[in-house]
Design an enzyme around this catalytic site. Structure first.
Site, mmCIF file in Angstrom:
data_model
loop_
_atom_site.group_PDB
_atom_site.id
_atom_site.type_symbol
_atom_site.label_atom_id
_atom_site.label_comp_id
_atom_site.label_asym_id
_atom_site.label_seq_id
_atom_site.Cartn_x
_atom_site.Cartn_y
_atom_site.Cartn_z
ATOM 1 N N HIS A 194 -26.996 -16.061 -63.538
ATOM 2 C CA HIS A 194 -26.159 -17.108 -62.958
ATOM 3 C C HIS A 194 -26.259 -16.995 -61.440
ATOM 4 O O HIS A 194 -25.854 -15.985 -60.872
ATOM 5 C CB HIS A 194 -24.703 -16.943 -63.402
ATOM 6 C CG HIS A 194 -24.517 -17.018 -64.888
ATOM 7 N ND1 HIS A 194 -24.285 -18.204 -65.547
ATOM 8 C CD2 HIS A 194 -24.548 -16.054 -65.842
ATOM 9 C CE1 HIS A 194 -24.165 -17.976 -66.851
ATOM 10 N NE2 HIS A 194 -24.332 -16.674 -67.055
ATOM 11 N N HIS A 217 -24.540 -19.558 -74.360
ATOM 12 C CA HIS A 217 -23.857 -18.281 -74.517
ATOM 13 C C HIS A 217 -23.164 -18.272 -75.876
ATOM 14 O O HIS A 217 -22.429 -19.204 -76.211
ATOM 15 C CB HIS A 217 -22.806 -18.091 -73.434
ATOM 16 C CG HIS A 217 -23.364 -17.780 -72.077
ATOM 17 N ND1 HIS A 217 -24.392 -18.483 -71.512
ATOM 18 C CD2 HIS A 217 -23.022 -16.815 -71.179
ATOM 19 C CE1 HIS A 217 -24.662 -17.980 -70.311
ATOM 20 N NE2 HIS A 217 -23.844 -16.959 -70.091
ATOM 21 N N GLU A 220 -20.912 -13.080 -77.382
ATOM 22 C CA GLU A 220 -20.550 -12.070 -76.389
ATOM 23 C C GLU A 220 -19.123 -11.617 -76.705
ATOM 24 O O GLU A 220 -18.889 -10.537 -77.207
ATOM 25 C CB GLU A 220 -20.649 -12.639 -74.969
ATOM 26 C CG GLU A 220 -20.257 -11.653 -73.880
ATOM 27 C CD GLU A 220 -20.166 -12.287 -72.501
ATOM 28 O OE1 GLU A 220 -20.137 -11.527 -71.519
ATOM 29 O OE2 GLU A 220 -20.097 -13.537 -72.396
ATOM 30 N N ASP A 228 -27.464 -11.077 -65.597
ATOM 31 C CA ASP A 228 -26.292 -11.938 -65.750
ATOM 32 C C ASP A 228 -25.703 -12.332 -64.392
ATOM 33 O O ASP A 228 -26.105 -13.333 -63.818
ATOM 34 C CB ASP A 228 -25.252 -11.237 -66.626
ATOM 35 C CG ASP A 228 -24.257 -12.198 -67.256
ATOM 36 O OD1 ASP A 228 -24.359 -13.404 -67.027
ATOM 37 O OD2 ASP A 228 -23.375 -11.725 -68.005
ATOM 38 N N ASP A 229 -24.737 -11.561 -63.888
ATOM 39 C CA ASP A 229 -24.095 -11.804 -62.594
ATOM 40 C C ASP A 229 -24.192 -10.508 -61.783
ATOM 41 O O ASP A 229 -23.214 -9.750 -61.683
ATOM 42 C CB ASP A 229 -22.631 -12.206 -62.785
ATOM 43 C CG ASP A 229 -22.487 -13.473 -63.613
ATOM 44 O OD1 ASP A 229 -22.555 -14.570 -63.035
ATOM 45 O OD2 ASP A 229 -22.319 -13.354 -64.845
#
Length: 335
Positions: free
Chosen positions: A17, A195, A198, A276-277
Protein backbone atom coordinates in the site's frame (compact mmCIF):
# COMPACT_ATOMS: atom_id res chain seq x y z
CA UNK A 1 24.48 -17.60 2.32
CA UNK A 2 20.68 -17.24 2.49
CA UNK A 3 20.87 -13.69 3.87
CA UNK A 4 23.01 -12.60 0.95
CA UNK A 5 20.88 -14.50 -1.54
CA UNK A 6 17.78 -12.67 -0.28
CA UNK A 7 19.45 -9.36 -1.05
CA UNK A 8 20.72 -10.20 -4.54
CA UNK A 9 17.80 -12.18 -5.96
CA UNK A 10 15.52 -10.32 -8.37
CA UNK A 11 12.14 -10.08 -6.64
CA UNK A 12 8.65 -8.76 -7.09
CA UNK A 13 6.27 -7.26 -4.54
CA UNK A 14 2.53 -7.62 -5.09
CA UNK A 15 1.06 -6.41 -1.80
CA UNK A 16 2.24 -2.90 -1.00
CA UNK A 17 0.00 0.00 0.00
CA UNK A 18 1.75 3.13 -1.16
CA UNK A 19 0.17 5.19 1.61
CA UNK A 20 1.62 2.63 4.03
CA UNK A 21 5.16 3.43 2.84
CA UNK A 22 4.85 6.98 4.23
CA UNK A 23 7.82 7.27 6.57
CA UNK A 24 7.44 9.47 9.68
CA UNK A 25 10.02 11.94 8.40
CA UNK A 26 8.08 12.56 5.19
CA UNK A 27 4.77 12.62 7.07
CA UNK A 28 6.01 15.39 9.37
CA UNK A 29 7.63 17.28 6.50
CA UNK A 30 4.49 17.26 4.37
CA UNK A 31 2.18 18.04 7.29
CA UNK A 32 4.27 21.10 8.11
CA UNK A 33 4.39 22.22 4.46
CA UNK A 34 0.64 21.76 3.97
CA UNK A 35 -0.47 23.16 7.32
CA UNK A 36 -1.89 19.83 8.50
CA UNK A 37 -2.17 19.42 12.27
CA UNK A 38 -0.90 16.09 13.60
CA UNK A 39 -1.05 14.98 17.26
CA UNK A 40 2.74 14.53 17.26
CA UNK A 41 5.56 17.00 17.77
CA UNK A 42 8.48 14.84 16.63
CA UNK A 43 9.34 11.90 14.39
CA UNK A 44 10.07 9.84 17.50
CA UNK A 45 6.54 10.47 18.78
CA UNK A 46 5.16 9.19 15.47
CA UNK A 47 7.25 6.03 15.70
CA UNK A 48 6.14 5.45 19.28
CA UNK A 49 2.55 5.42 18.05
CA UNK A 50 3.30 2.38 15.87
CA UNK A 51 2.01 -0.09 18.45
CA UNK A 52 -1.20 -1.71 17.28
CA UNK A 53 -3.76 -3.97 18.94
CA UNK A 54 -5.48 -4.97 15.71
CA UNK A 55 -6.12 -3.91 12.13
CA UNK A 56 -8.43 -1.03 13.08
CA UNK A 57 -5.92 0.57 15.47
CA UNK A 58 -3.43 0.63 12.60
CA UNK A 59 -5.97 2.01 10.11
CA UNK A 60 -6.74 4.94 12.41
CA UNK A 61 -3.09 6.05 12.24
CA UNK A 62 -2.80 5.14 8.56
CA UNK A 63 -5.62 7.51 7.58
CA UNK A 64 -4.24 10.20 9.86
CA UNK A 65 -0.87 10.02 8.12
CA UNK A 66 -2.43 10.01 4.66
CA UNK A 67 -4.01 13.38 5.43
CA UNK A 68 -0.57 14.98 5.04
CA UNK A 69 -0.64 14.15 1.30
CA UNK A 70 -2.16 17.09 -0.56
CA UNK A 71 -0.32 18.14 -3.73
CA UNK A 72 0.72 16.28 -6.87
CA UNK A 73 4.34 16.55 -5.74
CA UNK A 74 3.47 15.00 -2.36
CA UNK A 75 2.20 11.88 -4.15
CA UNK A 76 5.20 11.92 -6.47
CA UNK A 77 7.57 12.02 -3.47
CA UNK A 78 5.69 9.16 -1.79
CA UNK A 79 5.87 6.90 -4.85
CA UNK A 80 9.41 7.92 -5.78
CA UNK A 81 10.81 7.06 -2.36
CA UNK A 82 9.24 3.62 -2.48
CA UNK A 83 10.55 2.94 -5.99
CA UNK A 84 14.05 3.96 -4.93
CA UNK A 85 13.69 1.42 -2.13
CA UNK A 86 12.75 -1.16 -4.77
CA UNK A 87 16.01 -0.43 -6.56
CA UNK A 88 17.95 -0.81 -3.31
CA UNK A 89 16.27 -4.13 -2.49
CA UNK A 90 16.41 -5.54 -6.04
CA UNK A 91 12.62 -5.51 -6.45
CA UNK A 92 12.47 -5.54 -10.24
CA UNK A 93 8.67 -5.44 -10.47
CA UNK A 94 6.04 -4.17 -8.05
CA UNK A 95 2.27 -3.93 -8.09
CA UNK A 96 1.35 -1.03 -5.85
CA UNK A 97 -2.04 -0.47 -4.22
CA UNK A 98 -3.44 3.00 -3.70
CA UNK A 99 -6.65 4.09 -1.97
CA UNK A 100 -8.35 6.85 -3.98
CA UNK A 101 -11.25 7.18 -1.55
CA UNK A 102 -8.84 8.08 1.23
CA UNK A 103 -7.96 11.16 -0.81
CA UNK A 104 -11.14 12.02 -2.71
CA UNK A 105 -13.04 12.16 0.60
CA UNK A 106 -10.62 14.95 1.55
CA UNK A 107 -11.26 16.83 -1.67
CA UNK A 108 -8.11 15.59 -3.46
CA UNK A 109 -9.05 14.85 -7.07
CA UNK A 110 -7.90 11.86 -9.12
CA UNK A 111 -5.70 14.00 -11.34
CA UNK A 112 -3.62 15.11 -8.34
CA UNK A 113 -2.53 11.72 -7.03
CA UNK A 114 -2.55 9.92 -10.37
CA UNK A 115 -0.24 12.47 -11.99
CA UNK A 116 2.12 12.28 -9.02
CA UNK A 117 2.20 8.49 -9.04
CA UNK A 118 2.64 8.18 -12.79
CA UNK A 119 5.42 10.80 -12.90
CA UNK A 120 7.43 8.81 -10.36
CA UNK A 121 6.74 5.49 -12.10
CA UNK A 122 7.76 6.86 -15.49
CA UNK A 123 10.94 8.37 -14.05
CA UNK A 124 11.97 5.13 -12.34
CA UNK A 125 11.29 3.16 -15.51
CA UNK A 126 13.39 5.61 -17.53
CA UNK A 127 16.28 5.77 -15.06
CA UNK A 128 16.78 2.09 -14.20
CA UNK A 129 14.05 0.08 -15.92
CA UNK A 130 11.80 -0.25 -12.86
CA UNK A 131 8.54 -2.07 -13.60
CA UNK A 132 5.50 -0.92 -11.63
CA UNK A 133 1.75 -1.52 -12.00
CA UNK A 134 -0.98 0.32 -10.11
CA UNK A 135 -3.84 -1.40 -8.24
CA UNK A 136 -6.79 0.81 -7.30
CA UNK A 137 -8.21 -0.46 -4.01
CA UNK A 138 -11.70 0.15 -2.72
CA UNK A 139 -12.24 0.81 1.00
CA UNK A 140 -14.52 -1.95 2.21
CA UNK A 141 -15.85 -0.02 5.22
CA UNK A 142 -17.52 2.32 2.73
CA UNK A 143 -20.52 1.38 0.59
CA UNK A 144 -20.42 -0.46 -2.71
CA UNK A 145 -22.12 2.55 -4.27
CA UNK A 146 -19.18 4.68 -3.22
CA UNK A 147 -16.85 2.14 -4.81
CA UNK A 148 -18.88 2.23 -8.04
CA UNK A 149 -18.65 6.02 -8.08
CA UNK A 150 -14.89 5.75 -7.56
CA UNK A 151 -14.57 3.35 -10.48
CA UNK A 152 -16.52 5.80 -12.62
CA UNK A 153 -14.28 8.69 -11.55
CA UNK A 154 -11.24 6.61 -12.50
CA UNK A 155 -12.37 6.13 -16.10
CA UNK A 156 -9.93 8.69 -17.59
CA UNK A 157 -7.04 6.90 -15.88
CA UNK A 158 -7.87 3.23 -16.45
CA UNK A 159 -5.10 2.88 -19.04
CA UNK A 160 -2.66 3.56 -16.17
CA UNK A 161 -4.32 1.13 -13.75
CA UNK A 162 -3.81 -2.64 -14.02
CA UNK A 163 -6.17 -3.99 -11.36
CA UNK A 164 -8.63 -3.22 -8.60
CA UNK A 165 -8.41 -4.44 -5.02
CA UNK A 166 -10.34 -4.43 -1.76
CA UNK A 167 -8.81 -3.36 1.55
CA UNK A 168 -9.46 -1.58 4.88
CA UNK A 169 -11.57 -3.03 7.74
CA UNK A 170 -12.24 -6.68 6.93
CA UNK A 171 -14.53 -7.83 9.75
CA UNK A 172 -18.17 -7.11 8.99
CA UNK A 173 -17.40 -6.17 5.39
CA UNK A 174 -17.44 -9.45 3.42
CA UNK A 175 -16.32 -9.60 -0.20
CA UNK A 176 -19.88 -10.31 -1.40
CA UNK A 177 -20.71 -6.70 -0.49
CA UNK A 178 -18.71 -5.61 -3.57
CA UNK A 179 -19.92 -8.08 -6.20
CA UNK A 180 -21.26 -5.45 -8.61
CA UNK A 181 -18.21 -3.20 -8.60
CA UNK A 182 -15.84 -6.11 -9.18
CA UNK A 183 -17.99 -7.32 -12.06
CA UNK A 184 -17.85 -3.82 -13.54
CA UNK A 185 -14.07 -3.70 -13.12
CA UNK A 186 -13.72 -7.01 -14.94
CA UNK A 187 -15.88 -5.72 -17.79
CA UNK A 188 -13.49 -2.76 -18.01
CA UNK A 189 -10.62 -5.20 -18.52
CA UNK A 190 -9.02 -4.85 -15.10
CA UNK A 191 -7.43 -7.64 -13.08
CA UNK A 192 -8.79 -8.22 -9.58
CA UNK A 193 -7.52 -9.00 -6.11
CA UNK A 194 -8.98 -8.70 -2.61
CA UNK A 195 -7.89 -8.78 1.01
CA UNK A 196 -9.44 -11.84 2.64
CA UNK A 197 -8.61 -14.21 5.45
CA UNK A 198 -6.46 -11.82 7.47
CA UNK A 199 -8.88 -11.00 10.29
CA UNK A 200 -11.87 -12.39 8.43
CA UNK A 201 -12.70 -16.13 8.28
CA UNK A 202 -11.92 -18.60 5.47
CA UNK A 203 -15.46 -17.98 4.18
CA UNK A 204 -14.31 -14.53 3.07
CA UNK A 205 -11.70 -16.22 0.88
CA UNK A 206 -14.35 -18.44 -0.68
CA UNK A 207 -16.47 -15.35 -1.36
CA UNK A 208 -13.55 -13.54 -2.97
CA UNK A 209 -12.91 -16.53 -5.23
CA UNK A 210 -16.47 -17.50 -6.12
CA UNK A 211 -18.39 -14.22 -5.97
CA UNK A 212 -15.77 -11.62 -6.86
CA UNK A 213 -13.86 -14.13 -9.03
CA UNK A 214 -10.54 -12.55 -8.08
CA UNK A 215 -7.24 -13.40 -9.74
CA UNK A 216 -5.43 -13.61 -6.42
CA UNK A 217 -5.95 -13.24 -2.65
CA UNK A 218 -4.22 -10.69 -0.42
CA UNK A 219 -3.16 -12.21 2.92
CA UNK A 220 -5.24 -15.41 3.05
CA UNK A 221 -3.34 -16.71 6.06
CA UNK A 222 -6.48 -18.24 7.60
CA UNK A 223 -6.89 -20.51 4.58
CA UNK A 224 -5.13 -23.23 6.51
CA UNK A 225 -8.17 -23.56 8.79
CA UNK A 226 -10.11 -25.07 5.87
CA UNK A 227 -8.56 -28.16 4.27
CA UNK A 228 -10.92 -28.09 1.28
CA UNK A 229 -10.02 -24.45 0.66
CA UNK A 230 -6.32 -25.31 0.82
CA UNK A 231 -6.86 -28.00 -1.81
CA UNK A 232 -8.74 -25.50 -4.00
CA UNK A 233 -5.97 -22.92 -3.72
CA UNK A 234 -3.30 -25.45 -4.62
CA UNK A 235 -5.20 -26.97 -7.54
CA UNK A 236 -6.17 -23.59 -9.03
CA UNK A 237 -2.74 -22.05 -8.37
CA UNK A 238 -4.27 -19.05 -6.59
CA UNK A 239 -1.56 -16.71 -5.36
CA UNK A 240 -1.69 -15.58 -1.72
CA UNK A 241 0.18 -12.32 -1.13
CA UNK A 242 1.30 -12.91 2.45
CA UNK A 243 2.80 -10.16 4.64
CA UNK A 244 4.66 -11.74 7.59
CA UNK A 245 5.79 -8.68 9.57
CA UNK A 246 2.38 -7.06 9.10
CA UNK A 247 0.64 -10.14 10.49
CA UNK A 248 2.75 -9.99 13.65
CA UNK A 249 2.44 -6.23 14.08
CA UNK A 250 -1.36 -6.43 13.78
CA UNK A 251 -1.60 -9.40 16.16
CA UNK A 252 -2.92 -11.85 13.56
CA UNK A 253 -0.28 -14.14 15.11
CA UNK A 254 1.40 -13.68 18.47
CA UNK A 255 4.85 -14.28 17.03
CA UNK A 256 6.50 -15.34 13.79
CA UNK A 257 6.86 -18.93 14.94
CA UNK A 258 3.06 -19.24 14.80
CA UNK A 259 2.83 -17.90 11.25
CA UNK A 260 1.20 -20.25 8.74
CA UNK A 261 3.13 -19.24 5.61
CA UNK A 262 5.55 -22.17 5.61
CA UNK A 263 2.81 -24.71 6.39
CA UNK A 264 0.79 -23.34 3.49
CA UNK A 265 3.84 -23.49 1.24
CA UNK A 266 4.42 -27.13 2.18
CA UNK A 267 0.78 -27.91 1.38
CA UNK A 268 1.17 -26.59 -2.15
CA UNK A 269 -0.35 -23.13 -1.82
CA UNK A 270 1.23 -20.47 -4.01
CA UNK A 271 2.25 -18.15 -1.17
CA UNK A 272 4.70 -15.29 -1.63
CA UNK A 273 6.21 -12.56 0.54
CA UNK A 274 5.37 -8.83 0.76
CA UNK A 275 5.72 -5.90 3.15
CA UNK A 276 2.13 -4.50 3.12
CA UNK A 277 2.63 -1.15 4.93
CA UNK A 278 6.38 -1.18 5.57
CA UNK A 279 6.74 2.16 7.31
CA UNK A 280 4.26 1.08 9.97
CA UNK A 281 5.21 -2.58 10.28
CA UNK A 282 8.96 -2.44 10.70
CA UNK A 283 10.40 -3.58 7.42
CA UNK A 284 10.36 -3.56 3.64
CA UNK A 285 10.44 -6.68 1.48
CA UNK A 286 13.95 -7.92 2.24
CA UNK A 287 13.35 -7.51 5.97
CA UNK A 288 10.29 -9.77 5.68
CA UNK A 289 12.35 -12.45 3.94
CA UNK A 290 15.16 -12.10 6.48
CA UNK A 291 12.71 -12.48 9.38
CA UNK A 292 11.25 -15.62 7.81
CA UNK A 293 14.74 -17.05 7.43
CA UNK A 294 15.63 -16.21 11.03
CA UNK A 295 12.47 -17.95 12.25
CA UNK A 296 12.15 -20.91 9.88
CA UNK A 297 15.73 -21.41 8.63
CA UNK A 298 14.76 -21.19 4.96
CA UNK A 299 16.52 -23.49 2.55
CA UNK A 300 17.63 -22.34 -0.89
CA UNK A 301 14.71 -24.32 -2.31
CA UNK A 302 12.27 -22.56 0.07
CA UNK A 303 13.57 -19.15 -0.92
CA UNK A 304 13.56 -19.99 -4.61
CA UNK A 305 9.95 -21.20 -4.44
CA UNK A 306 8.74 -18.13 -2.57
CA UNK A 307 10.44 -15.78 -5.03
CA UNK A 308 9.27 -17.71 -8.08
CA UNK A 309 5.73 -17.76 -6.68
CA UNK A 310 5.85 -13.98 -6.61
CA UNK A 311 6.59 -13.79 -10.32
CA UNK A 312 4.00 -16.45 -11.17
CA UNK A 313 1.42 -14.49 -9.19
CA UNK A 314 2.16 -11.16 -10.85
CA UNK A 315 0.15 -9.57 -13.64
CA UNK A 316 3.24 -9.43 -15.85
CA UNK A 317 3.05 -10.89 -19.39
CA UNK A 318 4.12 -14.54 -19.54
CA UNK A 319 7.27 -13.68 -21.49
CA UNK A 320 8.47 -11.36 -18.73
CA UNK A 321 7.60 -13.90 -16.03
CA UNK A 322 9.70 -16.53 -17.81
CA UNK A 323 12.57 -14.06 -18.17
CA UNK A 324 12.65 -13.35 -14.45
CA UNK A 325 12.26 -17.02 -13.49
CA UNK A 326 15.38 -17.77 -15.51
CA UNK A 327 17.17 -14.87 -13.83
CA UNK A 328 16.27 -16.30 -10.41
CA UNK A 329 17.74 -19.66 -11.41
CA UNK A 330 20.87 -18.00 -12.72
CA UNK A 331 21.49 -16.03 -9.53
CA UNK A 332 20.94 -19.13 -7.39
CA UNK A 333 23.28 -21.19 -9.58
CA UNK A 334 25.96 -18.50 -9.20
CA UNK A 335 25.68 -18.69 -5.43
Amino acid sequence: MINNLIKVLPKTELHLHIEGSLEPELMMELATKNGISLPYETVDEVRQAYQFDNLQSFLDLYYLGAASLVTEDDFYQLMWRYLVRCKEQNIVHCEVMFDPQTHTQRGIEFEVFMEGFVRAIDQAKSEWGQSCYLIMSFLRHLSEQHALETLAAAQPYLSQITAVGLDSSELGNPPEKFARVFAAAKRAGLKTTAHAGEEGPPDYIWQALDILEVDRIDHGVRSIEDSILMQRLAEDKITLTVCPLSNIKLCVFDDMQQHTIMDMLRQGARVMVNSDDPSYFGGYLNENYLQLHETFDLSVDDLSLLVKNSFHGSFLPDSEIQHWLSQVDQVIDNH
